[in-house]
Design a protein around this motif. Sequence first.
Motif, PDB file in Angstrom:
ATOM      1  N   VAL A 117       4.947   7.165  -0.351  1.00 21.94           N
ATOM      2  CA  VAL A 117       3.687   8.127   0.181  1.00 21.94           C
ATOM      3  C   VAL A 117       2.846   7.093   0.607  1.00 21.94           C
ATOM      4  N   ALA A 118       2.457   6.614   1.930  1.00 20.09           N
ATOM      5  CA  ALA A 118       2.415   5.557   3.423  1.00 20.09           C
ATOM      6  C   ALA A 118       1.070   6.017   3.854  1.00 20.09           C
ATOM      7  N   PRO A 119       0.689   5.226   5.053  1.00 19.68           N
ATOM      8  CA  PRO A 119      -0.498   5.431   5.757  1.00 19.68           C
ATOM      9  C   PRO A 119       0.187   5.630   7.478  1.00 19.68           C
ATOM     10  N   ASP A 120       1.880   4.772   6.958  1.00 16.27           N
ATOM     11  CA  ASP A 120       2.472   4.919   8.396  1.00 16.27           C
ATOM     12  C   ASP A 120       3.870   4.558   7.560  1.00 16.27           C
ATOM     13  N   GLU A 121       5.215   4.749   8.113  1.00 19.53           N
ATOM     14  CA  GLU A 121       6.142   4.897   8.532  1.00 19.53           C
ATOM     15  C   GLU A 121       7.270   3.215   8.409  1.00 19.53           C
ATOM     16  N   ARG A 122       6.186   2.223   8.608  1.00 17.48           N
ATOM     17  CA  ARG A 122       6.199   0.713   8.639  1.00 17.48           C
ATOM     18  C   ARG A 122       5.380   0.788   7.268  1.00 17.48           C
ATOM     19  N   PRO A 123       5.542   0.245   6.075  1.00 18.91           N
ATOM     20  CA  PRO A 123       4.987  -0.303   5.051  1.00 18.91           C
ATOM     21  C   PRO A 123       5.202  -1.761   5.089  1.00 18.91           C
ATOM     22  N   SER A 144       0.603  -1.429   0.121  1.00 20.97           N
ATOM     23  CA  SER A 144      -0.142  -0.170   0.350  1.00 20.97           C
ATOM     24  C   SER A 144       0.370   1.460   0.072  1.00 20.97           C
ATOM     25  N   ALA A 145       1.870   0.782   0.357  1.00 24.32           N
ATOM     26  CA  ALA A 145       3.077   2.692   0.011  1.00 24.32           C
ATOM     27  C   ALA A 145       3.338   2.097  -1.194  1.00 24.32           C
ATOM     28  N   CYS A 146       3.368   4.049  -1.963  1.00 21.06           N
ATOM     29  CA  CYS A 146       3.680   4.157  -3.260  1.00 21.06           C
ATOM     30  C   CYS A 146       5.186   5.155  -3.347  1.00 21.06           C
TER      31      CYS A 146
END
Length: 761
Positions: free
Chosen positions: A442-448, A410-412
């Motif tokens: 670009v991700a919801p958190d720092e650990r994709p 989910s990270a780009c």
Amino acid sequence: MILLLAVQQPGGPHSAREDRTRVPWSGPTTPPALPVATGAPSTRAPHPVVPPASRKGEHPAGTVCRGGRCQHSAADGGRRAVWQEVAVERRQRPASCRDRARYAFDRTLARSTGTLLGWLAVCCLAVVVPVSTLLVWTDPQAPRSLSERLVAVWRTSAETLRLGGITGAPLRMLLSVVLGLIALLCVSTLVGVVTTGLGDRLEELRRGRSTVLERGHAVVLGWSDQVFTVVGELVAAQSARSRGVVAVLADRDSTEMAAALHTALGATGGVRIVCRSGSPADPDALALLTPSAADSVLVMPSDDDNADLEVIRVLLALRALLGAQAGPPVVAAVRDERHLTAARLAAGPRGTVLETEATTARLLVQAARNPGLVAALRDLLDLAGAEFHVVDEPEAEGLEFGEIALRYASACPIGLLLPDGRALLTPAARTRCGPGDRLIVVAPDERPERAAAPDAHVDAGVMAPADAVPGQPARFLLLGWNSRAPLVTDLLSRTVRPGSVLDVVTGPRTAPDASRLVGRPGGGRLTATHRTGELTRPEQAAGLDLFRYDCVIVLGPDAEAVSFGPDDQTLLTLLTLRSCEEEAGRPLPVVAELSDHRSRALAPLGPRSAAVVRAELTALVMARISHAPALASLFEELFASRGGALALRPASRYVLPGREASFATVVVAALGRGECAIGYRAHAPHGTDRPGDVRLAPRKSERRVWSAGDEVLVVAPPDIPVVSPPDDERSSPGGRRTLPGMRGEERVGTDDSPASGPPLD
């Protein structure tokens, strides 16, 4: 002696209302003569009853009005004289016993403290002794003799007043009273000392002069309209800590600041907001927040004209308190580009200084070229949902960027952060990640989350052909003029496609400045025209043929140039544009600049309109850099006048319309065009004109049917060559404007290029 004169108007009965409210005159027509002062004293005669005035518009009984003018001025004058004499008599009447007693009591209290204590003792005895006597006399078990009952009254009164209540010889009772008074005096003195100390301490806390003994807290220096945005983001960042603290120092009342912040932010989730009063430019006041132990320090520009100079003074005060090399990262902002270099020198190597005016102008230009980008950029910069992160990924060393793009669920990924601090955005798909390189995602958190099968969701059969579609020249309409208008026109002239048109409409007051700037050559790309008009008049707006423009930019006047609110004229202009939309039944792309974030809720925006709050973007960027200082070079790239960065592209550019495809397919298709897809926006729902929100960093496995109206949010390189800036701006080899600390040129990876390091000569 008082002489009363009254005039009684003859004839005519009183009105019914007068009969109910006043006693009618029952004596003769001519009032009795009043005694005249002589040598001997006279008896005061009763006051004559004056005929009452009727309701407004009526006249006293017996008067006649002719020609619309009242002919009873003499009677009115006599009546006024009567009431004036009555008032004089009331002022001269003798004082009552109540007034004399109150005056004597107030005069006694004003003499000394001893007198006040004496009155207090008298009042206490006047209440305690009678009540004690009543209690003794009504007690069934009270002694029968009078002397014993008096002793009981003394004992009850003494216990009530804490005087001991010892009986016996008169000397013994006197000593008991003295001892009780001494004990009462000591206790009262102790209570007074404690109360005074607590009051002084509370007053000190209210003034905000106590030291904040915290570690790892965030420090905000200064106060402006954007302090609520900054503190809100810092609260969200501090919520991950067990004891998060945000400390604010400004030259305002600390209780007022705390009340305003708590009202605007509401519940802070366990994060404490501490406010202190004092000048941020005073090192002694700065020491109250213990900035040496803070995680970050943010310096906010105020709303005054000398805001930039005050920011520089605050930075110098921090330098004097912490030293040039020590201390936490410092993030500041200035408004005028002329003060940018001085502010960066004062901030030192650990400081980052942003420019508010230029950042707002760049956002306006990007939003004008990409309608709908404002909301997406705001979602990217706040700490809710997906945002920018810098990820340390040792396992990515040696991998190509195309492989890294599909590595996470989910990270780009959008670029690399090089070991020297430079940001390399949108690298080629075959650029390899080198030693020390970190990923910008670009991700919801720092650990994709890692993807199980990166290539399993890519369907090459639904990708659109990579045919270059030439862009068309654009038409822009600029309504209004302020200090940021020259920056907007300059950015448009250097980033739009050749043949583009800019029409400027301003009021008469700013027409000379606008005409001089529009008359300058635009490098052959942009043709600018100027006309004078009233922006808030619907008939003039209808004569502009609004729907032939690709975007309408609305600017409000500078706050110091008008006596009313700077957003008032912008709101009126937006209201006029909205009425034109409703009459035509067509949406109009509008980008409006607002000065106050509270005006956004009032702005009558259409389905394709957006509002850019001045300095709000800078406040969000400051909060993000304070949380992650490594992102400073990323934001310098995103908001430089490079003509690219964030953009909303049609989904048909990457996948075939009407076909089902995963987001991983869109990512691969975007990489083939040198872009990084980070989200999408679905087309407007059926029956509505307003598009949906941008969905950031969706899962690569998410599948949907892509329509021609869908848009993909990408980080893109400049789509056209950028015209060189003027001589007073720093230029990079690529012709783009380079901010201090921004990299000079991009590294483009190929098969033969090194894995990392500076560009080859």
